[in-house]
Design a protein around this motif. Structure first.
Motif, PDB file in Angstrom:
ATOM      1  N   ALA A  26       0.819  -1.210  -0.168  1.00  0.00           N
ATOM      2  CA  ALA A  26      -0.066   0.011   0.005  1.00  0.00           C
ATOM      3  C   ALA A  26       0.971   1.312   0.168  1.00  0.00           C
ATOM      4  O   ALA A  26       2.025   1.033   0.823  1.00  0.00           O
ATOM      5  CB  ALA A  26      -1.149  -0.193   1.185  1.00  0.00           C
ATOM      6  N   ARG A  27       0.114   2.406  -0.729  1.00  0.00           N
ATOM      7  CA  ARG A  27       1.268   3.499  -0.953  1.00  0.00           C
ATOM      8  C   ARG A  27       0.214   4.613  -0.860  1.00  0.00           C
ATOM      9  O   ARG A  27      -0.993   4.339  -1.314  1.00  0.00           O
ATOM     10  CB  ARG A  27       2.041   3.644  -2.179  1.00  0.00           C
ATOM     11  N   GLU A  28       0.559   5.749  -0.722  1.00  0.00           N
ATOM     12  CA  GLU A  28      -0.156   6.928  -0.574  1.00  0.00           C
ATOM     13  C   GLU A  28      -0.548   7.251  -2.118  1.00  0.00           C
ATOM     14  O   GLU A  28      -1.609   8.073  -2.205  1.00  0.00           O
ATOM     15  CB  GLU A  28       0.272   8.210   0.013  1.00  0.00           C
ATOM     16  N   GLN A  29       0.397   7.052  -2.968  1.00  0.00           N
ATOM     17  CA  GLN A  29      -0.050   7.315  -4.462  1.00  0.00           C
ATOM     18  C   GLN A  29      -0.907   6.378  -4.804  1.00  0.00           C
ATOM     19  O   GLN A  29      -1.735   6.927  -5.870  1.00  0.00           O
ATOM     20  CB  GLN A  29       1.286   6.860  -5.023  1.00  0.00           C
ATOM     21  N   ASP A  30      -1.452   5.432  -3.971  1.00  0.00           N
ATOM     22  CA  ASP A  30      -2.842   4.599  -4.512  1.00  0.00           C
ATOM     23  C   ASP A  30      -3.960   5.568  -4.584  1.00  0.00           C
ATOM     24  O   ASP A  30      -4.757   5.748  -5.291  1.00  0.00           O
ATOM     25  CB  ASP A  30      -2.904   3.543  -3.724  1.00  0.00           C
ATOM     26  N   VAL A  31      -4.060   6.355  -3.454  1.00  0.00           N
ATOM     27  CA  VAL A  31      -5.134   7.382  -3.521  1.00  0.00           C
ATOM     28  C   VAL A  31      -5.043   8.447  -4.583  1.00  0.00           C
ATOM     29  O   VAL A  31      -5.986   8.718  -5.071  1.00  0.00           O
ATOM     30  CB  VAL A  31      -5.024   8.427  -2.088  1.00  0.00           C
ATOM     31  N   THR A  32      -3.892   8.875  -4.801  1.00  0.00           N
ATOM     32  CA  THR A  32      -3.659   9.829  -6.009  1.00  0.00           C
ATOM     33  C   THR A  32      -4.181   9.209  -7.165  1.00  0.00           C
ATOM     34  O   THR A  32      -4.918   9.780  -8.006  1.00  0.00           O
ATOM     35  CB  THR A  32      -1.915  10.452  -6.126  1.00  0.00           C
ATOM     36  N   ASP A  33      -3.745   7.905  -7.479  1.00  0.00           N
ATOM     37  CA  ASP A  33      -4.074   7.410  -8.758  1.00  0.00           C
ATOM     38  C   ASP A  33      -5.647   7.175  -8.808  1.00  0.00           C
ATOM     39  O   ASP A  33      -6.182   7.301  -9.821  1.00  0.00           O
ATOM     40  CB  ASP A  33      -3.511   5.906  -8.890  1.00  0.00           C
ATOM     41  N   LEU A  34      -6.329   6.873  -7.983  1.00  0.00           N
ATOM     42  CA  LEU A  34      -7.675   6.701  -7.634  1.00  0.00           C
ATOM     43  C   LEU A  34      -8.374   7.984  -8.036  1.00  0.00           C
ATOM     44  O   LEU A  34      -9.189   7.936  -8.627  1.00  0.00           O
ATOM     45  CB  LEU A  34      -8.098   6.198  -6.285  1.00  0.00           C
ATOM     46  N   ILE A  35      -7.988   9.016  -7.521  1.00  0.00           N
ATOM     47  CA  ILE A  35      -8.638  10.423  -7.722  1.00  0.00           C
ATOM     48  C   ILE A  35      -8.494  10.761  -9.218  1.00  0.00           C
ATOM     49  O   ILE A  35      -9.372  11.364 -10.054  1.00  0.00           O
ATOM     50  CB  ILE A  35      -8.054  11.293  -6.787  1.00  0.00           C
ATOM     51  N   ASP A  36      -6.960  10.279  -9.643  1.00  0.00           N
ATOM     52  CA  ASP A  36      -6.928  10.666 -11.009  1.00  0.00           C
ATOM     53  C   ASP A  36      -7.859  10.036 -11.929  1.00  0.00           C
ATOM     54  O   ASP A  36      -8.378  10.592 -13.029  1.00  0.00           O
ATOM     55  CB  ASP A  36      -5.500  10.452 -11.327  1.00  0.00           C
ATOM     56  N   CYS A  37      -7.846   8.790 -11.489  1.00  0.00           N
ATOM     57  CA  CYS A  37      -8.895   8.002 -12.533  1.00  0.00           C
ATOM     58  C   CYS A  37     -10.291   8.429 -12.655  1.00  0.00           C
ATOM     59  O   CYS A  37     -10.902   8.551 -13.598  1.00  0.00           O
ATOM     60  CB  CYS A  37      -8.960   6.366 -11.867  1.00  0.00           C
ATOM     61  N   PHE A  38     -10.880   8.803 -11.514  1.00  0.00           N
ATOM     62  CA  PHE A  38     -12.168   9.471 -11.143  1.00  0.00           C
ATOM     63  C   PHE A  38     -12.076  10.759 -11.961  1.00  0.00           C
ATOM     64  O   PHE A  38     -13.139  10.843 -12.809  1.00  0.00           O
ATOM     65  CB  PHE A  38     -12.389   9.681  -9.799  1.00  0.00           C
ATOM     66  N   LEU A  39     -11.449  11.553 -11.881  1.00  0.00           N
ATOM     67  CA  LEU A  39     -11.381  12.663 -12.530  1.00  0.00           C
ATOM     68  C   LEU A  39     -11.157  12.685 -13.995  1.00  0.00           C
ATOM     69  O   LEU A  39     -11.848  13.602 -14.837  1.00  0.00           O
ATOM     70  CB  LEU A  39     -10.191  13.777 -12.075  1.00  0.00           C
ATOM     71  N   MET A  40     -10.178  11.892 -14.472  1.00  0.00           N
ATOM     72  CA  MET A  40     -10.380  11.654 -15.887  1.00  0.00           C
ATOM     73  C   MET A  40     -11.471  11.202 -16.521  1.00  0.00           C
ATOM     74  O   MET A  40     -11.893  11.557 -17.737  1.00  0.00           O
ATOM     75  CB  MET A  40      -8.740  10.676 -16.287  1.00  0.00           C
ATOM     76  N   ASP A  41     -12.168  10.238 -15.875  1.00  0.00           N
ATOM     77  CA  ASP A  41     -13.380   9.806 -16.325  1.00  0.00           C
ATOM     78  C   ASP A  41     -14.460  10.694 -16.657  1.00  0.00           C
ATOM     79  O   ASP A  41     -15.045  10.785 -17.555  1.00  0.00           O
ATOM     80  CB  ASP A  41     -13.786   8.680 -15.282  1.00  0.00           C
ATOM     81  N   VAL A  42     -14.797  11.489 -15.273  1.00  0.00           N
ATOM     82  CA  VAL A  42     -16.034  12.379 -15.472  1.00  0.00           C
ATOM     83  C   VAL A  42     -15.575  13.374 -16.441  1.00  0.00           C
ATOM     84  O   VAL A  42     -16.420  13.961 -17.126  1.00  0.00           O
ATOM     85  CB  VAL A  42     -16.313  12.969 -14.003  1.00  0.00           C
ATOM     86  N   ALA A  43     -14.284  13.970 -16.603  1.00  0.00           N
ATOM     87  CA  ALA A  43     -13.637  14.984 -17.341  1.00  0.00           C
ATOM     88  C   ALA A  43     -14.091  14.526 -18.649  1.00  0.00           C
ATOM     89  O   ALA A  43     -14.437  15.395 -19.830  1.00  0.00           O
ATOM     90  CB  ALA A  43     -12.387  15.408 -17.000  1.00  0.00           C
ATOM     91  N   SER A  44     -13.665  13.566 -19.066  1.00  0.00           N
ATOM     92  CA  SER A  44     -13.707  12.869 -20.560  1.00  0.00           C
ATOM     93  C   SER A  44     -14.860  12.802 -20.663  1.00  0.00           C
ATOM     94  O   SER A  44     -15.247  12.932 -22.243  1.00  0.00           O
ATOM     95  CB  SER A  44     -12.765  11.749 -20.688  1.00  0.00           C
ATOM     96  N   ILE A  45     -15.773  12.230 -20.173  1.00  0.00           N
ATOM     97  CA  ILE A  45     -17.203  12.304 -20.339  1.00  0.00           C
ATOM     98  C   ILE A  45     -17.935  13.570 -20.776  1.00  0.00           C
ATOM     99  O   ILE A  45     -18.440  13.803 -21.715  1.00  0.00           O
ATOM    100  CB  ILE A  45     -17.917  11.377 -19.452  1.00  0.00           C
ATOM    101  N   ALA A  46     -17.708  14.285 -19.626  1.00  0.00           N
ATOM    102  CA  ALA A  46     -18.267  15.570 -19.765  1.00  0.00           C
ATOM    103  C   ALA A  46     -17.739  16.514 -20.997  1.00  0.00           C
ATOM    104  O   ALA A  46     -18.562  17.386 -21.748  1.00  0.00           O
ATOM    105  CB  ALA A  46     -18.057  16.325 -18.437  1.00  0.00           C
TER     106      ALA A  46
END
Length: 347
Positions: free
Chosen positions: A242-262
């Motif tokens: 486990a790494r704190e980077q996992d949190v960063t990656d998760l948020i990046d995945c969410f933001l790229m998803d909603v941004a590319s859809i919108a």
């Protein structure tokens, strides 16, 4: 040749000789799903047309289990696949929103060598349980934050939102209405403002899942934030891998998803960095602007208890970074078209 590579080569040879049957045969005849996230889907169809990807046969068996959630056919030969699958099961089993949705029902995750379809899909069969199909290349090549981020989309935007008792009635007010795209409010547009609209979207529930304040977006966002809590907890507790980077990656995945859809009204191929796509640079610039607007909104809405997540938010997204995300995905899809070593196809 390395021993593991030899084992993978043998497995690939067996897979090529085996007849296509069972779930894989069903997959081969299903139409390709629409793109679900920038990291997940963009460009799959283009790559597959060049590479001719096929689904590998899948053997159904409970290889790994955590409570009522299991992987049916993950290979236990290689620590990489086993460790990552074990971690996915632990996170899904601990997430209270997913536990409430399952309500004691079984959830079975099956890996496929797929490149034409989405990296995952989730089917709710009621009392018979919930069935997840996941692309082997995604489990193999993406870090844990992106893997569970992709699953948050699949669960949160689709069956969990559909199962919520008030979603259907509440969503009627959002259908067919042009909503301003966050981050593009001041961009000149023939219609007066850049908008997203379910009527023009490739998949209406994707747009409903990214309209701020809509019930589907709220379910998706809250599921993702709880997953961020779990990833941060594991990092702080020094859980293996486990790494704190996992949190960063998760948020990046969410933001790229909603941004590319919108930004594209769920027509994300418009942003692909491929020859002949003249509008690609402008679309990637829009995606970056929308990403940063959603990021600001998400940070501002964090509760007091979730403030420790804020420093782990990803950096501001640039159009160059959006292009790099597309190219990374294309490379990993290409790699996945040749082998799927995380799948156990033994008899």
């Amino acid at each position: 040749m390395h021993a593991r590579d030899e084992a993978r080569a043998r497995d690939d040879a067996v897979a090529r000789r085996a007849p296509l049957s069972g779930p894989a045969a069903d997959t081969a005849t299903r139409p390709a799903h629409e793109l679900l996230s920038l990291q997940s889907r963009a460009g799959n169809a283009n790559v597959v047309r060049m590479l001719g990807g096929q689904s590998a046969p899948v053997v159904q068996r409970n290889k790994l289990l955590n409570g009522n959630i299991s992987f049916t056919n993950v290979s236990l030969k290689f620590p990489e696949s086993q460790d990552k699958a074990t971690r996915v099961l632990q996170l899904l089993s601990t997430n209270t929103a997913i536990k409430s949705f399952l309500d004691g029902r079984t959830c079975r995750i099956t890996l496929e060598k797929r490149t034409t379809q989405a990296p995952a899909d989730v089917v709710d069969k009621g009392a018979d349980g919930v069935f997840v199909t996941m692309a082997a290349y995604y489990l193999e090549n993406y870090d844990i934050g992106y893997v569970v981020g992709m699953l948050c989309h699949e669960f949160g935007i689709h069956p969990m939102a559909a199962a919520a008792p008030t979603t259907r009635d509440e969503e009627e007010a959002f259908r067919g209405v042009p909503f301003p795209v966050p981050g593009l409010e001041h961009k000149p547009h023939p219609d007066g403002f850049a908008s997203m609209n379910t009527d023009a979207a490739k998949q209406a529930d994707h747009v409903l899942g990214v309209i701020p304040g809509s019930p589907r977006y709220t379910i998706y966002r809250d599921l993702t934030l709880e997953m961020a809590d779990l990833l941060l907890r594991d990092a702080r507790n020094r859980a293996p891998g486990a790494r704190e980077q996992d949190v960063t990656d998760l948020i990046d995945c969410f933001l790229m998803d909603v941004a590319s859809i919108a930004a594209t009204n769920d027509n994300r191929l418009r942003g692909m960095p491929v020859l002949g796509n003249s509008e690609g640079p402008a679309i990637r610039q829009d995606i970056a602007a929308v990403y940063n607007a959603y990021k600001s909104r998400l940070a501002d809405d964090l509760s007091e208890e979730r403030q420790p997540i804020r420093p782990l938010f990803p950096a501001e997204k640039t159009p160059e970074a959006v292009k790099a995300d597309f190219n990374t995905l294309l490379g990993r899809i290409t790699k996945g078209a040749f082998r799927a070593w995380s799948i156990d196809n033994s008899d």
